[in-house]
Design an enzyme around this catalytic site. Structure first.
Site, mmCIF file in Angstrom:
data_model
loop_
_atom_site.group_PDB
_atom_site.id
_atom_site.type_symbol
_atom_site.label_atom_id
_atom_site.label_comp_id
_atom_site.label_asym_id
_atom_site.label_seq_id
_atom_site.Cartn_x
_atom_site.Cartn_y
_atom_site.Cartn_z
ATOM 1 N N LYS A 39 21.420 -5.531 -46.959
ATOM 2 C CA LYS A 39 21.758 -6.946 -47.050
ATOM 3 C C LYS A 39 20.680 -7.635 -47.866
ATOM 4 C CE LYS A 39 22.574 -11.127 -44.392
ATOM 5 N NZ LYS A 39 22.825 -11.691 -43.067
ATOM 6 N N ARG A 56 26.366 -20.627 -44.559
ATOM 7 C CA ARG A 56 25.360 -21.367 -43.782
ATOM 8 C C ARG A 56 25.834 -22.791 -43.510
ATOM 9 N NH1 ARG A 56 19.896 -18.982 -46.764
ATOM 10 N NH2 ARG A 56 20.327 -16.815 -46.230
ATOM 11 N N LYS A 115 14.828 -16.178 -46.144
ATOM 12 C CA LYS A 115 14.923 -14.958 -45.332
ATOM 13 C C LYS A 115 14.381 -13.737 -46.082
ATOM 14 C CE LYS A 115 18.795 -16.737 -42.576
ATOM 15 N NZ LYS A 115 20.115 -16.435 -41.952
ATOM 16 N N GLU A 147 16.921 2.274 -46.419
ATOM 17 C CA GLU A 147 17.593 1.579 -45.310
ATOM 18 C C GLU A 147 18.756 2.430 -44.788
ATOM 19 O OE1 GLU A 147 16.711 -1.107 -43.797
ATOM 20 O OE2 GLU A 147 15.433 -2.242 -45.150
ATOM 21 N N LYS A 194 25.913 -5.892 -48.829
ATOM 22 C CA LYS A 194 26.241 -7.311 -48.869
ATOM 23 C C LYS A 194 25.256 -8.045 -49.749
ATOM 24 C CE LYS A 194 26.234 -11.183 -45.726
ATOM 25 N NZ LYS A 194 25.975 -11.623 -44.385
ATOM 26 N N SER A 251 30.769 -15.460 -48.860
ATOM 27 C CA SER A 251 31.295 -16.817 -49.015
ATOM 28 C C SER A 251 31.176 -17.343 -50.444
ATOM 29 C CB SER A 251 30.602 -17.750 -48.029
ATOM 30 O OG SER A 251 29.196 -17.725 -48.193
ATOM 31 N N TYR A 306 37.069 -13.349 -47.095
ATOM 32 C CA TYR A 306 37.759 -14.570 -46.664
ATOM 33 C C TYR A 306 39.137 -14.656 -47.302
ATOM 34 C CZ TYR A 306 33.049 -15.381 -45.148
ATOM 35 O OH TYR A 306 31.839 -15.228 -44.542
HETATM 36 C C1 PBG Z 1 23.437 -14.248 -40.948
HETATM 37 C C2 PBG Z 1 24.646 -13.982 -41.792
HETATM 38 C C3 PBG Z 1 24.839 -14.545 -43.057
HETATM 39 C C4 PBG Z 1 26.085 -14.095 -43.509
HETATM 40 C C5 PBG Z 1 26.623 -13.269 -42.522
HETATM 41 N N1 PBG Z 1 25.712 -13.204 -41.457
HETATM 42 C C6 PBG Z 1 24.026 -15.498 -43.827
HETATM 43 C C7 PBG Z 1 22.589 -15.317 -43.909
HETATM 44 O O1 PBG Z 1 22.053 -14.195 -43.900
HETATM 45 O O2 PBG Z 1 21.922 -16.354 -43.983
HETATM 46 C C8 PBG Z 1 26.680 -14.502 -44.835
HETATM 47 C C9 PBG Z 1 28.116 -14.222 -45.059
HETATM 48 C C10 PBG Z 1 28.718 -14.969 -46.175
HETATM 49 O O3 PBG Z 1 28.048 -15.634 -47.005
HETATM 50 O O4 PBG Z 1 29.950 -14.923 -46.282
HETATM 51 N N2 PBG Z 1 23.192 -13.396 -39.901
#
Ligand code: PBG
Length: 309
Positions: free
Chosen positions: A172, A182, A199, A215, A230, A256, A295
């Site tokens: 990720k 978010r 993050k 990982e 991701k 997203s 989505y």
């Molecule tokens: C956080 C989490 C995130 C997403 C899924 N779980 C955002 C982040 O890491 O801040 C993002 C998914 C998306 O953008 O569709 N645990």
């Protein structure tokens, strides 16, 4: 690419008969449990039977220690029980990370300006058990703490949940494409001294490909059942690299921002939404993803039914 390979992420709200549009994700809403169940029914009639649940926790329940995450009556657990009750045959994937429950907006505990790894794993492991007890089929750690897959596997097995699988967010990346998500959960890191603004200390560096292999090795060793990459489209090289590395199923999260880009350009008449969305999802499958979180799952399933562009 058949719709049963898609997972529909859903944002769940407390209350009844509530449906709030998410600005930067046209066509997607935050919905109360009853409305979410209606959408699951619609999805299943279109051949989509897997759902990833994200709870939009009431701000009054968010604390720095994210203790609501361990409440067996929290919104996530109530949603799981209600959906499983209505559709025992569906597959529910629940999120493991503290950000929806944390008043600081981080996936882990924060102390002295640092996100604490091991102390966070000590919460994530019982969190997985609480969700398994509610009826989750697959727990999906999206937090990126080291050692959480092993911690969760041991806790699940110790409590008799050997049959509950772990879909690990293996690679990720610290991506700018998570913005609309978010907004949907109101879960961005808060702008307060002593709280990291981003993050990047636990999510991966977009410039680093080889770390994904490390990982993956760790996740496989710790007992992950499915490995996820991701975001998806900007990281298709990582999808195909991990596909070649393991016999485990590979998942990819079409996030997203990736969804919003196509929707926004289509709204302006700049792109053909249906053609671009199905090309994007097909490309993610071509790169090696067996499972795709998107989505656009319902949009794609309707195209599949009515004829792909
Ligand atoms: C956080 C989490 C995130 C997403 C899924 N779980 C955002 C982040 O890491 O801040 C993002 C998914 C998306 O953008 O569709 N645990």
């Amino acid at each position: 690419m058949t719709p049963d390979r898609l997972v529909l992420p859903q944002f769940v709200l407390d209350g009844k008969d509530r449906c709030e549009p998410i600005d930067a994700m046209p066509g997607r809403n935050r919905m109360s449990i009853d409305r979410t169940i209606n959408e699951c029914e619609q999805a299943m009639s279109l051949g989509v039977r897997s759902f990833a649940l994200f709870a939009a926790i009431d701000p009054s329940l968010k604390t720095p220690d994210a203790r609501e995450a361990l409440n067996s009556e929290n919104l996530t657990c109530r949603a799981v029980r209600a959906i499983k009750d209505a559709f025992p045959e569906c597959c529910l994937i629940t999120d493991i990370a503290l950000d929806p429950y944390s008043s600081l907006g981080h996936d882990g505990l924060v102390e002295g300006g640092v996100v604490l790894n091991d102390e966070t794993v000590d919460i994530l492991a019982p969190m997985a058990v609480v969700q398994a007890e509610a009826g989750s089929d697959i727990v999906a750690p999206s937090d990126m703490m080291d050692g959480r897959v092993g911690g969760m596997r041991a806790a699940l097995d110790a409590d008799g949940f050997t049959h509950v699988s772990i879909l690990s967010y293996t690679a990720k990346y610290a991506s700018a494409f998570y913005g609309p998500f978010r907004e949907a959960l109101d879960s961005a890191p808060v702008d307060t001294p002593d709280v990291p603004r981003d993050k990047k200390t636990y999510q991966m560096d977009p410039a680093n490909a080889r770390e994904a292999l490390l990982e993956a090795e760790l996740d496989i060793e710790e007992g992950a059942d499915i490995l996820m990459i991701k975001p998806a489209l900007p990281y298709l090289d990582i999808v195909s690299m991990l596909r070649a590395e393991t016999t485990l199923p590979i998942a990819a999260y079409h996030v997203s921002g990736e969804y919003a880009m196509i929707k926004a350009a289509a709204e302006r008449g700049w792109l053909d939404e249906n053609a671009c969305m199905s090309e994007a999802l097909t490309s993610i499958a071509r790169a090696g993803a067996d499972v795709i979180f998107t989505y656009a799952a319902l949009d794609y399933a309707r195209l599949w039914r009515d004829g792909l562009p």
